[in-house]
Every structure is written in structure tokens, then in C-alpha cells.
Write an enzyme that holds these catalytic residues in place. Sequence first.
Site, mmCIF file in Angstrom:
data_model
loop_
_atom_site.group_PDB
_atom_site.id
_atom_site.type_symbol
_atom_site.label_atom_id
_atom_site.label_comp_id
_atom_site.label_asym_id
_atom_site.label_seq_id
_atom_site.Cartn_x
_atom_site.Cartn_y
_atom_site.Cartn_z
ATOM 1 N N ILE A 140 1.448 -5.598 9.186
ATOM 2 C CA ILE A 140 0.407 -6.377 9.862
ATOM 3 C C ILE A 140 -0.874 -6.484 9.024
ATOM 4 O O ILE A 140 -1.343 -7.588 8.733
ATOM 5 C CB ILE A 140 0.109 -5.784 11.257
ATOM 6 C CG1 ILE A 140 1.343 -5.899 12.156
ATOM 7 C CG2 ILE A 140 -1.078 -6.514 11.908
ATOM 8 C CD1 ILE A 140 1.227 -5.166 13.483
ATOM 9 N N GLY A 141 -1.431 -5.340 8.634
ATOM 10 C CA GLY A 141 -2.707 -5.378 7.898
ATOM 11 C C GLY A 141 -2.588 -6.169 6.602
ATOM 12 O O GLY A 141 -3.464 -6.966 6.253
ATOM 13 N N HIS A 162 10.611 -23.394 9.225
ATOM 14 C CA HIS A 162 9.604 -24.111 10.021
ATOM 15 C C HIS A 162 8.168 -23.927 9.518
ATOM 16 O O HIS A 162 7.341 -24.815 9.689
ATOM 17 C CB HIS A 162 9.667 -23.656 11.490
ATOM 18 C CG HIS A 162 10.879 -24.154 12.210
ATOM 19 N ND1 HIS A 162 11.050 -24.034 13.565
ATOM 20 C CD2 HIS A 162 11.998 -24.776 11.749
ATOM 21 C CE1 HIS A 162 12.215 -24.564 13.924
ATOM 22 N NE2 HIS A 162 12.824 -25.018 12.829
ATOM 23 N N ASP A 193 0.876 -1.175 0.000
ATOM 24 C CA ASP A 193 0.000 0.000 0.000
ATOM 25 C C ASP A 193 0.915 1.227 0.000
ATOM 26 O O ASP A 193 2.137 1.113 -0.167
ATOM 27 C CB ASP A 193 -0.985 -0.039 1.179
ATOM 28 C CG ASP A 193 -0.314 0.211 2.520
ATOM 29 O OD1 ASP A 193 0.926 0.278 2.579
ATOM 30 O OD2 ASP A 193 -1.043 0.337 3.526
ATOM 31 N N ARG A 228 8.742 -32.881 10.782
ATOM 32 C CA ARG A 228 7.662 -32.555 11.732
ATOM 33 C C ARG A 228 7.033 -31.195 11.413
ATOM 34 O O ARG A 228 5.844 -30.976 11.673
ATOM 35 C CB ARG A 228 8.185 -32.586 13.171
ATOM 36 C CG ARG A 228 9.180 -31.505 13.524
ATOM 37 C CD ARG A 228 9.753 -31.708 14.928
ATOM 38 N NE ARG A 228 10.570 -30.579 15.357
ATOM 39 C CZ ARG A 228 11.820 -30.347 14.984
ATOM 40 N NH1 ARG A 228 12.411 -31.178 14.131
ATOM 41 N NH2 ARG A 228 12.487 -29.307 15.440
ATOM 42 N N HIS A 229 7.817 -30.316 10.790
ATOM 43 C CA HIS A 229 7.258 -29.008 10.436
ATOM 44 C C HIS A 229 6.279 -29.151 9.266
ATOM 45 O O HIS A 229 5.319 -28.387 9.166
ATOM 46 C CB HIS A 229 8.378 -28.028 10.084
ATOM 47 C CG HIS A 229 9.365 -27.871 11.202
ATOM 48 N ND1 HIS A 229 9.006 -27.340 12.416
ATOM 49 C CD2 HIS A 229 10.669 -28.225 11.309
ATOM 50 C CE1 HIS A 229 10.060 -27.344 13.222
ATOM 51 N NE2 HIS A 229 11.084 -27.893 12.578
ATOM 52 N N CYS A 271 3.529 -2.870 3.983
ATOM 53 C CA CYS A 271 2.621 -1.791 4.367
ATOM 54 C C CYS A 271 3.319 -1.023 5.481
ATOM 55 O O CYS A 271 4.536 -1.173 5.666
ATOM 56 C CB CYS A 271 1.233 -2.306 4.737
ATOM 57 S SG CYS A 271 1.093 -3.256 6.265
ATOM 58 N N GLY A 272 2.591 -0.206 6.215
ATOM 59 C CA GLY A 272 3.245 0.574 7.263
ATOM 60 C C GLY A 272 3.858 -0.310 8.329
ATOM 61 O O GLY A 272 5.005 -0.130 8.737
ATOM 62 N N THR A 273 3.080 -1.292 8.773
ATOM 63 C CA THR A 273 3.541 -2.190 9.843
ATOM 64 C C THR A 273 3.847 -3.608 9.373
ATOM 65 O O THR A 273 4.477 -4.375 10.105
ATOM 66 C CB THR A 273 2.450 -2.317 10.919
ATOM 67 O OG1 THR A 273 1.275 -2.833 10.282
ATOM 68 C CG2 THR A 273 2.154 -0.970 11.575
HETATM 69 C C1 RB5 Z 1 -1.764 2.855 6.394
HETATM 70 O O1 RB5 Z 1 -1.814 4.087 7.035
HETATM 71 C C2 RB5 Z 1 -1.429 1.769 7.406
HETATM 72 O O2 RB5 Z 1 -2.489 1.566 8.263
HETATM 73 C C3 RB5 Z 1 -1.062 0.488 6.684
HETATM 74 O O3 RB5 Z 1 0.025 0.723 5.837
HETATM 75 C C4 RB5 Z 1 -0.659 -0.681 7.556
HETATM 76 O O4 RB5 Z 1 0.277 -0.301 8.509
HETATM 77 C C5 RB5 Z 1 -1.759 -1.468 8.128
HETATM 78 O O5 RB5 Z 1 -1.583 -2.496 8.785
#
Ligand code: RB5
Length: 149
Positions: free
Chosen positions: A69-70, A98, A8, A132-133, A65-67
Site C-alpha cells: 500500500i505505502g 482495464h 523497502d 473505452r478503457h 513493501c509489507g502491504t
Molecule cells: C514497513 O514496516 C511497512 O510499513 C511498509 O513495508 C509498508 O507495509 C507500508 O505500506
Amino acid sequence: MKIAIGSDHGGYNLKEAIKKHLEKKGIEYRDFGTNGLESVDYPEFAMKVGEAVKSEEYERGILCCGTGIGISISANKVPGIRCAAVSDAFSAEMSRAHNNANILALGERVTGQGLALKIVDIWIETGFEGGRHGTRVEKIGDIEVKYSK
Ligand code: RB5
């Protein structure tokens, strides 16, 4: 190895740096966007890269992305995708050895570019240990099957 890559806006600059890095290493990739810093929704790019890897046209994917995570949560909704959000070298190695992760997710706002590129190298070079993995990874697939009905 062919790699599908996407981000993103929050991961755009890191995606561009990874593209240059892959070019230097002679690794083939396709960029599924986004193509600039305009605000976009990360699930769209996660889905494109996830589907590219699921189709087996691309062996692996890298998402930013920024983190991290999303975009990893989103990619993991595509059946057959094992996307690992990684911010250190050890986890990069283990996610391959693994967990047989087929997509790597990185956070541009979390991980400095030097470390991120090192993580990419480790993640590309590390093979799955199986054994096992393998049994455990198969059980991840069983969960998908259970809830796809
Ligand atoms: C965008 O601002 C940010 O929320 C996205 O890049 C990401 O970090 C989401 O998990």
C-alpha cells in the site's frame, strides 16, 4: 521487456524471490534497492522505480513493501505512473487489461510467495484492452494535468 524493481525492508525477501523468478524467465530487470533488511523509507524506492518507468527506459515496474500500500501510494505521485496494489490473480489481470497499470505493487506480509509469483506472471503477460478503457485512463492523466498547475 525491461522491468524496474524495488522494495523497502518489508518487501525485500519478496523482491529477491521475484528477481530469481524473472531471471528464470529470461526477463531483464534492474534492482533499484533496497539491498537488505535494514529499516528504510518506502517512498524513496517508489520514487526511484516510478521515475525509471516514467523515463520510459523501463517499460514496467514492480514494487514490494509489507502491504503493497505505502509503496503504491508513493509511486502514484510520480506523473504518468499507474501503480496497482494487487493481492489476487483477477485484479492482476484487470489492472493491466482495464487500467494499463505500469507498476505492480505487492505486499510481502499479505500475499504468499507462490501467489505473488503467479500474479507477476499474469501481470507481465496481460495486455491493455484500450477502447473505452483507454478513454478512462486518459482521464486519469487529465486529473494529473489539472493539479500540476
Ligand atoms: C514497513 O514496516 C511497512 O510499513 C511498509 O513495508 C509498508 O507495509 C507500508 O505500506
